[in-house]
Design a protein around this motif. Sequence first.
Motif, short mmCIF file in Angstrom:
data_model
loop_
_atom_site.label_atom_id
_atom_site.label_comp_id
_atom_site.label_asym_id
_atom_site.label_seq_id
_atom_site.Cartn_x
_atom_site.Cartn_y
_atom_site.Cartn_z
N ILE A 1 7.08 -4.84 6.74
CA ILE A 1 5.92 -5.04 5.73
C ILE A 1 4.75 -3.92 6.15
N ARG A 2 4.40 -3.35 4.86
CA ARG A 2 2.83 -2.83 5.10
C ARG A 2 1.92 -3.42 4.29
N HIS A 3 0.79 -4.14 5.12
CA HIS A 3 -0.23 -5.09 4.36
C HIS A 3 -1.52 -4.81 4.95
N ASN B 1 7.96 12.01 15.39
CA ASN B 1 8.71 10.79 16.22
C ASN B 1 8.52 9.46 15.52
N ARG B 2 7.80 9.26 14.67
CA ARG B 2 7.87 8.23 13.68
C ARG B 2 9.27 7.84 13.29
N LEU B 3 10.03 9.02 13.07
CA LEU B 3 11.66 8.81 12.67
C LEU B 3 12.30 7.96 13.72
N ASP C 1 -3.46 -4.01 13.50
CA ASP C 1 -2.65 -2.89 14.27
C ASP C 1 -1.73 -2.10 13.35
N HIS C 2 -1.21 -0.85 13.98
CA HIS C 2 -0.06 -0.05 13.30
C HIS C 2 0.62 0.20 14.40
N PRO C 3 1.52 -0.90 14.67
CA PRO C 3 2.23 -0.46 15.99
C PRO C 3 3.57 0.42 15.87
N THR C 4 4.01 0.75 14.59
CA THR C 4 5.07 1.77 14.61
C THR C 4 4.44 3.02 14.64
N GLN C 5 2.94 3.11 14.24
CA GLN C 5 2.51 4.55 14.52
C GLN C 5 2.12 4.78 15.83
N THR C 6 1.38 3.53 16.60
CA THR C 6 0.87 3.99 18.04
C THR C 6 2.11 4.19 19.05
N HIS D 1 -3.38 12.93 15.26
CA HIS D 1 -3.67 12.47 13.91
C HIS D 1 -2.55 11.81 13.59
N CYS D 2 -2.74 10.58 12.90
CA CYS D 2 -1.73 9.79 12.41
C CYS D 2 -1.19 10.26 11.06
N LEU D 3 -2.06 11.20 10.45
CA LEU D 3 -1.77 11.63 9.17
C LEU D 3 -1.63 10.48 7.94
N PRO D 4 -2.17 10.63 6.62
CA PRO D 4 -2.39 11.87 6.27
C PRO D 4 -4.04 12.38 6.69
N ALA D 5 -4.30 13.59 7.11
CA ALA D 5 -5.61 14.08 7.37
C ALA D 5 -6.37 14.55 6.19
N ASP E 1 0.87 -1.28 0.01
CA ASP E 1 -0.01 -0.05 -0.17
C ASP E 1 0.81 1.35 -0.10
N LYS E 2 0.49 2.32 -0.25
CA LYS E 2 0.88 3.71 -0.29
C LYS E 2 1.39 3.92 1.09
N SER E 3 2.41 4.97 1.18
CA SER E 3 3.07 5.64 2.35
C SER E 3 3.83 6.95 1.99
N THR E 4 3.71 7.76 2.83
CA THR E 4 4.72 8.64 3.01
C THR E 4 5.48 8.47 4.41
N ARG E 5 4.86 8.74 5.44
CA ARG E 5 5.60 8.70 6.63
C ARG E 5 6.32 7.60 6.98
N THR E 6 5.62 6.48 6.85
CA THR E 6 6.34 5.14 7.31
C THR E 6 7.47 4.77 6.57
N ARG E 7 7.18 4.93 5.10
CA ARG E 7 8.40 4.45 4.29
C ARG E 7 9.42 5.48 4.61
N LEU F 1 4.72 -2.62 9.26
CA LEU F 1 4.64 -1.42 9.13
C LEU F 1 3.13 -0.73 8.90
N GLN F 2 2.10 -1.81 9.22
CA GLN F 2 0.75 -1.36 9.32
C GLN F 2 0.11 -2.51 8.47
N SER F 3 -0.93 -3.33 9.41
CA SER F 3 -1.60 -4.45 8.90
C SER F 3 -3.03 -4.13 8.97
#
Length: 329
Positions: free
Chosen positions: A110-112, A316-318, A142-147, A288-292, A58-64, A137-139
């Motif tokens: 993995i993001r899936h 803080n994602r970084l 859960d999205h544990p690297t975000q939370t 907000h995790c963004l994108p908003a 899937d697409k990503s800006t922050r996580t990737r 990286l988001q299933s």
Amino acid sequence: MINIPTHLKGRDFIRTQDWSKEDLMTVINTAESLKFAFKHNEPTEFLKNKTIFLMFFDKSTRTRNAFEAGMTQLGGHAHYIDVSTSQIAHGESAKDTGIILSRYGHGIAIRHDLVPYEGEKYMREMAFWADKPVINLQSDIDHPTQTIADLMTIFERFGTNLRGLKVAVSWAYTKSYAKPVSVPQGLIMLLTRFGMDVVLAHPPEYKLMPEIVEIARKNAEAEGTKFEIVDDMEYAFKDADIVYPKSWGALELFGKPEESLKLAEKYRHWIVDEEKMKLTKPHSIYMHCLPAARGEEVTDEVIDGPHSVVFDEAENRLHTAKALMALLM
Ligand code: CP
């Protein structure tokens, strides 16, 4: 000099629920040290010559970019894989892909997240066969690297004793695609473990997975925190210390975009504006995790206003991505 604890080496990070609170705190403490080092231009080459594979369904800006930039700053290389250009698109199994990538490098992420009940299953299959750590990286669950980045941001604002704080995790309107449920699910599982009273608000059609709601309930029971589900955004915001409103899709309507968007139209009024923020405590934060979706989920006045911490969360994602890679690889 930063000390990177070694007891988490080789672990997978698929749900925060799989980890103890102490181990999650190790991630945040390490992220704080790495954040300080980043701000002071100190070297952090803990993963020199190491490789992580970042697989995106899937697409990503922050996580990737947090993981790519983070791995460079740790002295290694992040290898981006758009799975639509790999043999996975022709049906190569999680088992074979996991064995091969783990022979080429030192970690797999993995993001899936797009199809309910598929993504985490894929990750756990890969983690079983790969002998290197697998990071979610988001299933779909859960999205544990975000939370974990969200929890770090909350600590920065309120300190580490969060007992008694009220957090509203709320659905919000958008006319874009049906977003995964993994962020609200990740939040209700994690925040109930760290002393906060959690109110989950959504219209009746936007229920989360019942087994995840049950985990949140049990977490709250075990921790002596409160967990409540309501269908009223205003009620959830009343006297909240933290609000985290975002859109997600109705589970039964994934894969049915027209029906999904039609349903969402009924709830256009689930937007965060200054009137709703007035219901919260004066010191409250808007997350907000963004994108908003500006003008749909939230007004510009709120997301750009004094309550908003969205760019701190994104930053803080970084630092948490770097901490996870340094600790696990
Ligand atoms: N919050 C988040 O995961 O952002 P991206 O989808 O841009 O990675």
